[in-house]
Motif scaffolding. Structure first.
Motif, PDB file in Angstrom:
ATOM      1  N   ASN A 106       0.438  -0.978   0.241  1.00 30.19           N
ATOM      2  CA  ASN A 106      -0.379   0.204   0.165  1.00 30.19           C
ATOM      3  C   ASN A 106       0.691   1.547  -0.555  1.00 30.19           C
ATOM      4  N   ARG A 107       0.203   2.434  -0.920  1.00 30.17           N
ATOM      5  CA  ARG A 107       1.298   3.750  -1.131  1.00 30.17           C
ATOM      6  C   ARG A 107       0.104   4.816  -0.455  1.00 30.17           C
ATOM      7  N   GLY A 108      -0.720   4.344  -1.196  1.00 28.78           N
ATOM      8  CA  GLY A 108      -2.142   5.701  -0.934  1.00 28.78           C
ATOM      9  C   GLY A 108      -2.316   6.236  -0.093  1.00 28.78           C
ATOM     10  N   VAL A 109      -2.412   5.266   0.968  1.00 33.13           N
ATOM     11  CA  VAL A 109      -3.331   5.533   2.724  1.00 33.13           C
ATOM     12  C   VAL A 109      -2.221   4.980   3.209  1.00 33.13           C
ATOM     13  N   ASP A 110      -1.634   6.155   4.554  1.00 35.71           N
ATOM     14  CA  ASP A 110      -0.897   5.857   5.195  1.00 35.71           C
ATOM     15  C   ASP A 110      -1.635   5.209   6.035  1.00 35.71           C
ATOM     16  N   LEU A 111      -1.965   4.231   6.223  1.00 34.62           N
ATOM     17  CA  LEU A 111      -2.331   3.495   7.714  1.00 34.62           C
ATOM     18  C   LEU A 111      -1.873   3.396   9.059  1.00 34.62           C
ATOM     19  N   GLY A 112      -0.334   3.697   8.877  1.00 32.73           N
ATOM     20  CA  GLY A 112      -0.336   3.862  10.357  1.00 32.73           C
ATOM     21  C   GLY A 112      -1.326   5.367  10.810  1.00 32.73           C
ATOM     22  N   LYS A 113      -0.717   5.980  10.089  1.00 29.56           N
ATOM     23  CA  LYS A 113      -1.725   7.642  10.833  1.00 29.56           C
ATOM     24  C   LYS A 113      -3.858   7.301  10.864  1.00 29.56           C
ATOM     25  N   THR A 114      -3.853   6.672   9.914  1.00 30.28           N
ATOM     26  CA  THR A 114      -5.223   6.582   9.849  1.00 30.28           C
ATOM     27  C   THR A 114      -5.731   5.897  10.953  1.00 30.28           C
ATOM     28  N   ALA A 115      -5.087   4.586  11.645  1.00 29.25           N
ATOM     29  CA  ALA A 115      -5.753   4.225  12.599  1.00 29.25           C
ATOM     30  C   ALA A 115      -5.371   4.621  14.127  1.00 29.25           C
ATOM     31  N   LEU A 116      -4.560   5.699  14.111  1.00 27.18           N
ATOM     32  CA  LEU A 116      -3.527   7.065  14.937  1.00 27.18           C
ATOM     33  C   LEU A 116      -4.805   7.389  15.216  1.00 27.18           C
ATOM     34  N   TYR A 117      -5.823   7.893  13.844  1.00 28.87           N
ATOM     35  CA  TYR A 117      -6.749   9.293  13.801  1.00 28.87           C
ATOM     36  C   TYR A 117      -7.715   8.170  14.540  1.00 28.87           C
ATOM     37  N   ILE A 118      -8.325   7.581  14.365  1.00 26.10           N
ATOM     38  CA  ILE A 118      -9.335   6.016  15.098  1.00 26.10           C
ATOM     39  C   ILE A 118      -9.503   6.639  16.184  1.00 26.10           C
ATOM     40  N   LYS A 250       1.164 -19.814  -2.199  1.00 18.94           N
ATOM     41  CA  LYS A 250       0.471 -20.935  -2.162  1.00 18.94           C
ATOM     42  C   LYS A 250      -1.069 -19.650  -2.524  1.00 18.94           C
ATOM     43  N   GLU A 251      -1.636 -20.493  -3.139  1.00 20.25           N
ATOM     44  CA  GLU A 251      -3.430 -20.319  -3.109  1.00 20.25           C
ATOM     45  C   GLU A 251      -3.893 -19.989  -2.221  1.00 20.25           C
ATOM     46  N   SER A 252      -3.586 -21.236  -1.657  1.00 20.87           N
ATOM     47  CA  SER A 252      -3.956 -21.299  -0.214  1.00 20.87           C
ATOM     48  C   SER A 252      -3.700 -19.876   0.068  1.00 20.87           C
ATOM     49  N   ASP A 253      -2.448 -19.123   0.891  1.00 23.01           N
ATOM     50  CA  ASP A 253      -1.965 -17.997   1.201  1.00 23.01           C
ATOM     51  C   ASP A 253      -3.020 -16.986   0.972  1.00 23.01           C
ATOM     52  N   HIS A 254      -3.537 -16.430   0.113  1.00 23.99           N
ATOM     53  CA  HIS A 254      -4.276 -15.950  -0.897  1.00 23.99           C
ATOM     54  C   HIS A 254      -5.658 -15.355   0.250  1.00 23.99           C
ATOM     55  N   LEU A 255      -6.212 -16.057   0.568  1.00 17.95           N
ATOM     56  CA  LEU A 255      -7.182 -15.982   2.067  1.00 17.95           C
ATOM     57  C   LEU A 255      -6.879 -15.606   2.908  1.00 17.95           C
ATOM     58  N   HIS A 256      -5.368 -14.958   3.443  1.00 13.73           N
ATOM     59  CA  HIS A 256      -4.842 -14.636   4.680  1.00 13.73           C
ATOM     60  C   HIS A 256      -4.429 -13.743   4.418  1.00 13.73           C
ATOM     61  N   ILE A 257      -4.225 -12.477   2.712  1.00 12.04           N
ATOM     62  CA  ILE A 257      -3.789 -11.658   2.475  1.00 12.04           C
ATOM     63  C   ILE A 257      -4.918 -10.376   3.547  1.00 12.04           C
ATOM     64  N   MET A 258      -4.341  -9.459   3.518  1.00 12.26           N
ATOM     65  CA  MET A 258      -4.796  -8.215   4.455  1.00 12.26           C
ATOM     66  C   MET A 258      -4.486  -6.684   3.220  1.00 12.26           C
ATOM     67  N   THR A 259      -5.895  -6.654   2.696  1.00 10.57           N
ATOM     68  CA  THR A 259      -5.912  -5.715   2.310  1.00 10.57           C
ATOM     69  C   THR A 259      -6.407  -3.971   2.987  1.00 10.57           C
ATOM     70  N   THR A 260      -6.317  -2.522   2.189  1.00 11.64           N
ATOM     71  CA  THR A 260      -6.700  -1.524   2.850  1.00 11.64           C
ATOM     72  C   THR A 260      -7.432  -1.843   3.513  1.00 11.64           C
ATOM     73  N   GLN A 261      -8.243  -1.497   2.062  1.00 10.45           N
ATOM     74  CA  GLN A 261     -10.441  -1.417   2.831  1.00 10.45           C
ATOM     75  C   GLN A 261     -10.666  -3.065   4.118  1.00 10.45           C
ATOM     76  N   SER A 262      -9.635  -3.907   3.988  1.00 14.47           N
ATOM     77  CA  SER A 262     -10.320  -4.946   5.181  1.00 14.47           C
ATOM     78  C   SER A 262      -9.590  -5.147   5.888  1.00 14.47           C
ATOM     79  N   LEU A 263      -8.225  -3.929   6.784  1.00 12.73           N
ATOM     80  CA  LEU A 263      -7.553  -3.954   7.236  1.00 12.73           C
ATOM     81  C   LEU A 263      -8.495  -2.850   7.750  1.00 12.73           C
ATOM     82  N   LEU A 264      -8.956  -2.186   7.397  1.00 14.85           N
ATOM     83  CA  LEU A 264      -9.524  -0.487   8.216  1.00 14.85           C
ATOM     84  C   LEU A 264     -11.199  -1.713   8.348  1.00 14.85           C
TER      85      LEU A 264
END
Length: 433
Positions: A106-118, A250-264
């Motif tokens: 991720n480059r577009g959203v500062d996830l650390g700062k977003t979590a701290l605003y929350i 592996k393909e099974s790993d894809h279920l455990h990938i956290m996206t920007t949306q899913s993390l927030l």
């Protein structure tokens, strides 16, 4: 106002009810709730939120309740509003592509700062401090983790990807001592806010994933990471987030990938779950717990309740009636409302409208509750978003209908008035933790 440069990808229209304490005027917007972007105005003097539809339509202000209600009870929301605006400034950067981008790249959203605003908003809601949470100071503390790793393990960058990640995790989970709470304390508040996790080294899986990704981000920005890393997000109650070489995934790993949306969304839903006022009930559905407390469910079709559950439900109702919104182990109405409002802003799921509505009902805010419940039904009926199906779906929809009927009857009563304890709900801070 029209957003230029955007073309309409859908044409259906529904009625959006402008949520306010004095008006029930409806306006027309696009049908799909996931097409809305909700952002606060630049001025901190108002808590109304403008709904910007990506199909060039702009509806009237959609007004959330919490900040205005706090103001009316004499609570200063300056810092809470500023934190909400900071959050929305990050949400504005969430394009469709960005929402589905892995947190590792991720480059577009500062996830650390977003979590701290929350965290900063919730801190303001419960502490009523005259000083805001120092977001920039905690950002520096987050960056210091990366700096300290580089100073201590500079030779690790010459290792193989697997050995490098093993070294990084030893640094994070052993040397620095970051860990998850035990299963019984998974919803412990200090494990759910980034500033607390950085201070106490105790964090939920999503918070530890965020910290891991922020370290990787800094190493990549400094040109020290020359291979693609993905973070394996654990779905159990014990495992720690782990990195792996993306080329060997592996393909099974894809279920455990956290996206920007899913993390927030995960951050906010963890907070919503932790602070939902109706803690003990027969079901895992938050909405049904609140509906059950409001007698919107036929008790004859539910499983038999234990004496503890009955006592807990009565205790929760008693606290609300005497104006206590927060209590140890029994939730926090302010933070539950705040989580719902931010999930609506994040376009997480139209069910958030329903959940927000029933919280407003319990607060005695019947007009606003009805308006959000109508918006939920209209959005659900016209949305292309697939309706989730679970064992509670029919019960939930039945409870929605009962709540709708009750709210309409309340508002039809001549001379109806709100409960006298509404003001004390938000101003009472006698049990802040």
């Amino acid at each position: 106002m029209v957003m230029s440069g955007l073309s309409s990808s859908w044409t259906p229209r529904i009625s959006l009810l402008a949520i306010s304490s004095s008006s029930s005027t409806s306006t027309s917007i696009g049908s799909n709730f996931s097409k809305h972007q909700l952002c606060p105005p630049s001025s901190s003097s108002s808590s109304s939120f403008r709904v910007i539809c990506r199909s060039q339509y702009v509806a009237n202000d959609l007004k959330f309740v919490l900040h205005d209600a706090l103001d009316s009870s004499g609570v200063d929301t300056t810092h809470a509003r500023a934190a909400r605006e900071g959050l929305c400034s990050q949400i504005k950067k969430l394009s469709d592509i960005e929402r589905e981008t892995s947190i590792s790249i991720n480059r577009g959203v500062d996830l650390g700062k977003t979590a701290l605003y929350i965290a900063a908003e919730d801190d303001s809601l419960i502490s009523h401090s005259s000083v805001p949470l120092p977001v920039d100071a905690f950002i520096e503390r987050l960056d210091d983790l990366s700096m300290a790793y580089c100073s201590r393990y500079s030779s690790s960058f010459k290792l193989s990807p697997e050995n490098f990640l093993e070294t990084l995790e030893r640094y994070l989970y052993v040397n620095k001592g970051f860990r998850r709470p035990n299963a019984r304390n998974e919803s412990e508040p200090r494990a759910l806010y980034l500033h607390s996790v950085l201070t106490h080294r105790l964090g939920s899986a999503v918070m530890l994933s965020l910290i891991y990704s922020e370290i990787l981000k800094m190493l990549r920005l400094w040109g020290l990471l020359n291979f693609d890393v993905e973070i394996f997000f654990p779905h159990d109650l014990h495992s720690l987030p782990r990195g792996y070489h993306k080329m060997k995934s592996k393909e099974s790993d894809h279920l455990h990938i956290m996206t920007t949306q899913s993390l927030l969304v995960e951050i906010l839903r963890n907070l919503k779950d932790a602070f939902w006022p109706f803690r003990h009930d027969y079901t895992g559905s938050l909405f049904l717990r609140a509906a059950h407390a409001a007698n919107c469910i036929d008790r004859s079709i539910t499983s038999e309740e234990s004496g503890f559950e009955l006592a807990s439900a009565k205790a929760a109702q008693h606290r609300l009636e005497r104006g206590v919104w927060t209590s140890v182990r029994f939730g926090d109405m302010r933070r539950a409302l705040s989580a719902c409002e931010r999930l609506i802003q994040l376009e997480a799921d139209f069910n958030e409208l329903r959940d927000y509505s029933i919280l407003l009902y319990h607060c005695g805010l019947y007009e606003e509750s009805l308006q959000y419940l109508k918006l939920y039904q209209e959005t659900k009926n016209s949305s292309i978003q697939k309706q989730s199906s679970n064992s509670f779906s029919s019960l939930e929809e039945d409870a929605v209908e009962k709540l709708m009927i009750r709210l309409n009857l309340i508002l039809m009563e001549e001379g109806w008035s709100r409960p006298s304890y509404i003001r004390s709900f938000l101003g009472n801070n006698s049990e802040p933790w």
